[in-house]
Design a protein around this motif. Structure first.
Motif, PDB file in Angstrom:
ATOM      1  N   ARG A   1      -6.082 -47.792  -5.041  1.00 25.51           N
ATOM      2  CA  ARG A   1      -5.300 -46.817  -5.805  1.00 25.51           C
ATOM      3  C   ARG A   1      -4.251 -46.143  -4.921  1.00 25.51           C
ATOM      4  NH1 ARG A   1      -8.065 -42.810 -10.214  1.00 25.51           N
ATOM      5  NH2 ARG A   1      -7.023 -40.880  -9.608  1.00 25.51           N
ATOM      6  N   GLU A   2      -4.642 -45.792  -3.705  1.00 27.51           N
ATOM      7  CA  GLU A   2      -3.675 -45.154  -2.812  1.00 27.51           C
ATOM      8  C   GLU A   2      -2.531 -46.107  -2.470  1.00 27.51           C
ATOM      9  OE1 GLU A   2      -3.620 -42.861   1.472  1.00 27.51           O
ATOM     10  OE2 GLU A   2      -5.102 -42.330  -0.049  1.00 27.51           O
ATOM     11  N   MET A   3      -2.837 -47.373  -2.229  1.00 29.97           N
ATOM     12  CA  MET A   3      -1.778 -48.337  -1.942  1.00 29.97           C
ATOM     13  C   MET A   3      -0.852 -48.510  -3.146  1.00 29.97           C
ATOM     14  SD  MET A   3      -0.195 -50.179   0.155  1.00 29.97           S
ATOM     15  CE  MET A   3      -1.270 -50.267   1.593  1.00 29.97           C
ATOM     16  N   THR A   4      -1.405 -48.417  -4.340  1.00 28.78           N
ATOM     17  CA  THR A   4      -0.580 -48.467  -5.545  1.00 28.78           C
ATOM     18  C   THR A   4       0.523 -47.422  -5.488  1.00 28.78           C
ATOM     19  OG1 THR A   4      -2.400 -49.286  -6.927  1.00 28.78           O
ATOM     20  CG2 THR A   4      -0.600 -48.147  -8.051  1.00 28.78           C
ATOM     21  N   PHE A   5       0.152 -46.216  -5.096  1.00 26.60           N
ATOM     22  CA  PHE A   5       1.129 -45.126  -5.093  1.00 26.60           C
ATOM     23  C   PHE A   5       2.034 -45.155  -3.867  1.00 26.60           C
ATOM     24  CE2 PHE A   5      -2.028 -43.825  -8.173  1.00 26.60           C
ATOM     25  CZ  PHE A   5      -1.201 -43.483  -9.228  1.00 26.60           C
ATOM     26  N   ARG A   6       1.582 -45.759  -2.802  1.00 25.82           N
ATOM     27  CA  ARG A   6       2.478 -45.966  -1.659  1.00 25.82           C
ATOM     28  C   ARG A   6       3.570 -46.971  -2.020  1.00 25.82           C
ATOM     29  NH1 ARG A   6      -0.836 -47.220   3.674  1.00 25.82           N
ATOM     30  NH2 ARG A   6       1.318 -47.361   4.441  1.00 25.82           N
TER      31      ARG A   6
ATOM     32  N   ALA B   1      -8.548 -38.231 -12.689  1.00 27.09           N
ATOM     33  CA  ALA B   1      -9.764 -38.834 -13.230  1.00 27.09           C
ATOM     34  C   ALA B   1     -10.250 -39.979 -12.348  1.00 27.09           C
ATOM     35  CB  ALA B   1      -9.504 -39.349 -14.642  1.00 27.09           C
ATOM     36  N   ALA B   2     -11.550 -39.989 -12.082  1.00 28.40           N
ATOM     37  CA  ALA B   2     -12.154 -41.042 -11.265  1.00 28.40           C
ATOM     38  C   ALA B   2     -13.666 -40.966 -11.436  1.00 28.40           C
ATOM     39  CB  ALA B   2     -11.784 -40.883  -9.795  1.00 28.40           C
ATOM     40  N   SER B   3     -14.336 -42.057 -11.081  1.00 32.19           N
ATOM     41  CA  SER B   3     -15.795 -42.070 -11.103  1.00 32.19           C
ATOM     42  C   SER B   3     -16.316 -42.519  -9.746  1.00 32.19           C
ATOM     43  CB  SER B   3     -16.317 -43.001 -12.203  1.00 32.19           C
ATOM     44  OG  SER B   3     -15.924 -44.341 -11.956  1.00 32.19           O
ATOM     45  N   LEU B   4     -17.543 -42.106  -9.429  1.00 31.84           N
ATOM     46  CA  LEU B   4     -18.130 -42.418  -8.133  1.00 31.84           C
ATOM     47  C   LEU B   4     -18.577 -43.871  -8.053  1.00 31.84           C
ATOM     48  CD1 LEU B   4     -19.124 -41.389  -5.373  1.00 31.84           C
ATOM     49  CD2 LEU B   4     -21.268 -40.721  -6.505  1.00 31.84           C
ATOM     50  N   GLY B   5     -19.050 -44.407  -9.146  1.00 32.77           N
ATOM     51  CA  GLY B   5     -19.618 -45.743  -9.106  1.00 32.77           C
ATOM     52  C   GLY B   5     -21.054 -45.700  -8.599  1.00 32.77           C
TER      53      GLY B   5
ATOM     54  N   VAL C   1      -8.578 -47.859 -10.912  1.00 39.34           N
ATOM     55  CA  VAL C   1      -7.322 -48.355 -10.339  1.00 39.34           C
ATOM     56  C   VAL C   1      -6.336 -48.733 -11.436  1.00 39.34           C
ATOM     57  CG1 VAL C   1      -6.236 -50.021  -8.785  1.00 39.34           C
ATOM     58  CG2 VAL C   1      -8.560 -49.208  -8.323  1.00 39.34           C
ATOM     59  N   GLY C   2      -6.750 -49.645 -12.294  1.00 41.40           N
ATOM     60  CA  GLY C   2      -5.846 -50.142 -13.324  1.00 41.40           C
ATOM     61  C   GLY C   2      -5.327 -49.074 -14.248  1.00 41.40           C
ATOM     62  N   SER C   3      -6.191 -48.151 -14.665  1.00 37.04           N
ATOM     63  CA  SER C   3      -5.757 -47.118 -15.607  1.00 37.04           C
ATOM     64  C   SER C   3      -4.727 -46.186 -14.981  1.00 37.04           C
ATOM     65  CB  SER C   3      -6.954 -46.312 -16.114  1.00 37.04           C
ATOM     66  OG  SER C   3      -7.503 -45.501 -15.094  1.00 37.04           O
ATOM     67  N   ALA C   4      -4.901 -45.863 -13.690  1.00 37.07           N
ATOM     68  CA  ALA C   4      -3.947 -44.974 -13.017  1.00 37.07           C
ATOM     69  C   ALA C   4      -2.576 -45.632 -12.905  1.00 37.07           C
ATOM     70  CB  ALA C   4      -4.464 -44.597 -11.637  1.00 37.07           C
TER      71      ALA C   4
ATOM     72  N   VAL D   1       1.095 -37.265  -8.658  1.00 39.77           N
ATOM     73  CA  VAL D   1       0.046 -36.920  -7.698  1.00 39.77           C
ATOM     74  C   VAL D   1      -1.148 -37.841  -7.929  1.00 39.77           C
ATOM     75  CG1 VAL D   1      -1.530 -35.128  -6.861  1.00 39.77           C
ATOM     76  CG2 VAL D   1       0.779 -34.512  -7.651  1.00 39.77           C
ATOM     77  N   ASN D   2      -1.633 -38.446  -6.871  1.00 39.24           N
ATOM     78  CA  ASN D   2      -2.862 -39.218  -6.906  1.00 39.24           C
ATOM     79  C   ASN D   2      -3.917 -38.461  -6.115  1.00 39.24           C
ATOM     80  OD1 ASN D   2      -4.800 -41.364  -7.003  1.00 39.24           O
ATOM     81  ND2 ASN D   2      -4.107 -42.003  -4.963  1.00 39.24           N
TER      82      ASN D   2
END
Length: 289
Positions: free
Chosen positions: A205-210, A129-133, A156-159, A181-182
């Motif tokens: 968000r990607e750094m969160t998962f790294r 789930a994501a939005s374009l903004g 970001v926060g919700s993920a 999976v992100n």
């Protein structure tokens, strides 16, 4: 000179220096007896993931499908219930939830706990789930803190909070595989004019998962970039992007038939998951496969 659009090119760059996953032996043919939680499952890429995962899990598995639209979730539930997997007893749970709200996150975790059986050997969470903004404006126009906070909370926060809650609900245990999976983008790695919210959200968000991959060595973490998909979000990007070069690139790709189908990109994601040879935490682009 025309600028490349987001997710158009392979980056050839890895998001982590961690050791690779399992390297020996043939790829698995299924995901095991699994609990799969998929956000943004009602449309587009999330719907394709739900369809593919329903075919790749063993009997006795469960899918928890979440999105904002209850109507779209119901249609997906009916579709999967009538499939071969559904007729074989695949458990389907649909949760209409707003991921930017705490009660929405809690309802998803609650449904996952109710769907889980102790003999399940694999827990998979797909943060899709994501939005374009708002891509109709440049960065210098975003002076409203509430607007920016709202976007980052959803994207970001919700993920992060959902992932943490799922990992707490299903902790490390012998014989239990866990995978997160992100769904990411080239925008996590490269800036694109008038896409400040989307690029910032994807990068954070990607750094969160790294970081998660560094902290949880038993956890399999994948940042998958599916490429430029033929979706409603892509149509929104073509019509509202402020930067003329970026917008023209999208229009050219659409006119030239160069957008990827959700099904084609999802098939490559499933291959990566089944082979399980990616570096945990890495950025894997569809064009690298």
């Amino acid at each position: 000179m025309r600028r490349a659009c987001p997710s158009l090119q392979s980056t050839g760059r890895s998001g982590s220096s961690r050791c690779s996953g399992t390297m020996a032996g043939p790829a698995s043919t299924d995901l095991g007896r699994a609990l799969c939680v998929i956000t943004g499952a009602s449309r587009g890429f999330g719907r394709a993931i739900a369809r593919d995962m329903s075919r790749l899990v063993k009997p006795g598995s469960a899918l928890v499908l979440t999105a904002r639209s209850a109507e779209d979730l119901r249609s997906l539930q009916v579709e999967l219930a009538e499939s071969e997997a559904g007729r074989a007893g695949l458990l389907l749970r649909c949760v209409a939830a707003d991921l930017s709200r705490q009660d929405g996150l809690e309802s998803i975790v609650r449904a996952a706990k109710e769907a889980f059986c102790e003999d399940m050997d694999h827990v998979v969470l797909v943060n899709n789930a994501a939005s374009l903004g708002d891509v109709s404006r440049l960065a210098s126009s975003f002076s409203d803190l509430t607007e920016v906070d709202s976007y980052l909370s959803l994207n970001v926060g919700s993920a992060l909070c959902l992932t943490a809650a799922v990992l707490q609900a299903f902790p490390r245990r012998a014989g239990r595989r866990r995978c997160v999976v992100n769904v990411t983008s080239l925008c996590a790695l490269q800036p694109f004019s008038s896409w400040v919210l989307y690029c910032t959200g994807k990068a954070a968000r990607e750094m969160t998962f790294r970081v998660l991959a560094e902290e949880e060595p038993d956890l399999r973490v994948l940042n998958y970039s599916p490429g430029p998909l033929d979706t409603a979000m892509q149509a929104q990007a073509r019509s509202t992007t402020a930067d003329p070069g970026v917008r023209e690139s999208f229009l050219d790709m659409f006119a030239g038939g160069r957008l990827l189908s959700c099904e084609a990109s999802c098939a490559k994601l499933m291959t990566v998951l089944l082979e399980d040879r990616y570096t945990s935490g890495a950025h894997v682009d569809v064009y690298e496969l």
